[in-house]
Design a protein around this motif. Structure first.
Motif, PDB file in Angstrom:
ATOM      1  N   PRO A  93       0.853  -1.106  -0.061  1.00 51.23           N
ATOM      2  CA  PRO A  93       0.097  -0.059  -0.089  1.00 51.23           C
ATOM      3  C   PRO A  93       0.786   1.547   0.060  1.00 51.23           C
ATOM      4  O   PRO A  93       1.934   1.216   0.313  1.00 51.23           O
ATOM      5  CB  PRO A  93      -0.885  -0.151   1.351  1.00 51.23           C
ATOM      6  CG  PRO A  93       0.269  -0.903   2.061  1.00 51.23           C
ATOM      7  CD  PRO A  93       0.789  -1.943   1.251  1.00 51.23           C
ATOM      8  N   PRO A  94       0.089   2.226  -0.533  1.00 49.95           N
ATOM      9  CA  PRO A  94       1.097   3.842  -0.383  1.00 49.95           C
ATOM     10  C   PRO A  94       1.544   3.921   0.910  1.00 49.95           C
ATOM     11  O   PRO A  94       1.121   3.664   2.112  1.00 49.95           O
ATOM     12  CB  PRO A  94      -0.073   4.667  -0.767  1.00 49.95           C
ATOM     13  CG  PRO A  94      -1.186   3.883  -1.437  1.00 49.95           C
ATOM     14  CD  PRO A  94      -0.924   2.387  -1.006  1.00 49.95           C
ATOM     15  N   GLY A  95       2.675   4.450   1.061  1.00 52.20           N
ATOM     16  CA  GLY A  95       3.516   4.664   2.344  1.00 52.20           C
ATOM     17  C   GLY A  95       4.452   3.516   2.756  1.00 52.20           C
ATOM     18  O   GLY A  95       5.384   3.798   3.778  1.00 52.20           O
ATOM     19  N   ALA A 147       3.836   3.497  -8.853  1.00 52.38           N
ATOM     20  CA  ALA A 147       3.814   5.144  -8.289  1.00 52.38           C
ATOM     21  C   ALA A 147       4.665   5.089  -6.944  1.00 52.38           C
ATOM     22  O   ALA A 147       4.524   4.268  -5.968  1.00 52.38           O
ATOM     23  CB  ALA A 147       2.475   5.743  -8.056  1.00 52.38           C
ATOM     24  N   GLU A 184       7.413   7.604  -4.357  1.00 53.89           N
ATOM     25  CA  GLU A 184       8.030   8.699  -3.873  1.00 53.89           C
ATOM     26  C   GLU A 184       9.265   8.750  -2.661  1.00 53.89           C
ATOM     27  O   GLU A 184       9.458   7.813  -2.632  1.00 53.89           O
ATOM     28  CB  GLU A 184       6.943   9.557  -3.191  1.00 53.89           C
ATOM     29  CG  GLU A 184       6.296   9.133  -1.756  1.00 53.89           C
ATOM     30  CD  GLU A 184       5.086   9.611  -1.089  1.00 53.89           C
ATOM     31  OE1 GLU A 184       4.696  10.420  -1.786  1.00 53.89           O
ATOM     32  OE2 GLU A 184       4.490   9.097  -0.271  1.00 53.89           O
ATOM     33  N   ALA A 212       3.765   5.164  -3.475  1.00 53.39           N
ATOM     34  CA  ALA A 212       3.069   6.349  -3.390  1.00 53.39           C
ATOM     35  C   ALA A 212       1.583   6.143  -3.732  1.00 53.39           C
ATOM     36  O   ALA A 212       1.222   4.825  -4.660  1.00 53.39           O
ATOM     37  CB  ALA A 212       3.679   7.300  -4.281  1.00 53.39           C
ATOM     38  N   ALA A 213       0.492   6.819  -3.580  1.00 52.99           N
ATOM     39  CA  ALA A 213      -0.890   6.616  -4.050  1.00 52.99           C
ATOM     40  C   ALA A 213      -0.483   7.064  -5.637  1.00 52.99           C
ATOM     41  O   ALA A 213       0.270   7.880  -6.158  1.00 52.99           O
ATOM     42  CB  ALA A 213      -1.599   7.674  -3.545  1.00 52.99           C
ATOM     43  N   LYS A 214      -1.334   6.317  -6.562  1.00 53.99           N
ATOM     44  CA  LYS A 214      -1.395   6.376  -8.023  1.00 53.99           C
ATOM     45  C   LYS A 214      -1.839   7.656  -8.350  1.00 53.99           C
ATOM     46  O   LYS A 214      -2.332   8.443  -7.943  1.00 53.99           O
ATOM     47  CB  LYS A 214      -2.093   5.568  -8.782  1.00 53.99           C
ATOM     48  CG  LYS A 214      -1.713   3.928  -8.893  1.00 53.99           C
ATOM     49  CD  LYS A 214      -2.302   3.131  -9.522  1.00 53.99           C
ATOM     50  CE  LYS A 214      -1.655   1.929  -9.834  1.00 53.99           C
ATOM     51  NZ  LYS A 214      -2.369   0.897 -10.739  1.00 53.99           N
TER      52      LYS A 214
END
Ligand code: FES
Length: 114
Positions: free
Chosen positions: A3-5, A101, A103, A112-114
């Motif tokens: 997941p993002p993060g 994605a 960061e 990152a979030a898409k």
């Protein structure tokens, strides 16, 4: 897919140019991806060749050609542009790696979030 993060590694843990692979989960949930760094930029792709849908690296973290200017699939030698994952030669010419994605936050590369 993480997941993002989700933290992947420190940016300075990857040579420029260079690449590093990651594996998450197992069995049917197994997910492989890699980071590739060059010219000060870092990019992420799913570690799955569009030709035979197998991982690109036979040897861990060996995703680049010897001159480190292209991504190479070790199975049948398809070549991909580092900047966008587009296959320029080989059995899957015209197809692309799936970009992810990411960061960089405080020197750490993370999803990152898409
Ligand atoms: S599996 Fe990558 S070129 Fe065939």
């Amino acid at each position: 897919m993480p997941p993002p993060g989700t933290a992947l590694c420190r940016l300075d843990a990857i040579d420029d140019p260079g690449a590093k692979g990651f594996v998450f989960g197992g069995g049917t949930q197994r997910f492989e991806m890699f980071l590739v760094r060059n010219d000060g930029a870092v990019r992420a792709y799913v570690n799955e060749c569009p030709h035979a849908l197998t991982p690109l690296d036979i040897w861990p973290d060996r995703f680049l050609t010897q001159d480190e200017t292209k991504i190479v699939c070790a199975t049948h030698a398809a070549l991909f542009r580092i900047e966008d994952g587009f296959c320029t030669s080989g059995p899957c010419a015209g197809k692309s790696l799936e970009k992810l994605a990411i960061e960089v936050v405080d020197g750490v590369v993370r999803m990152a979030a898409k």
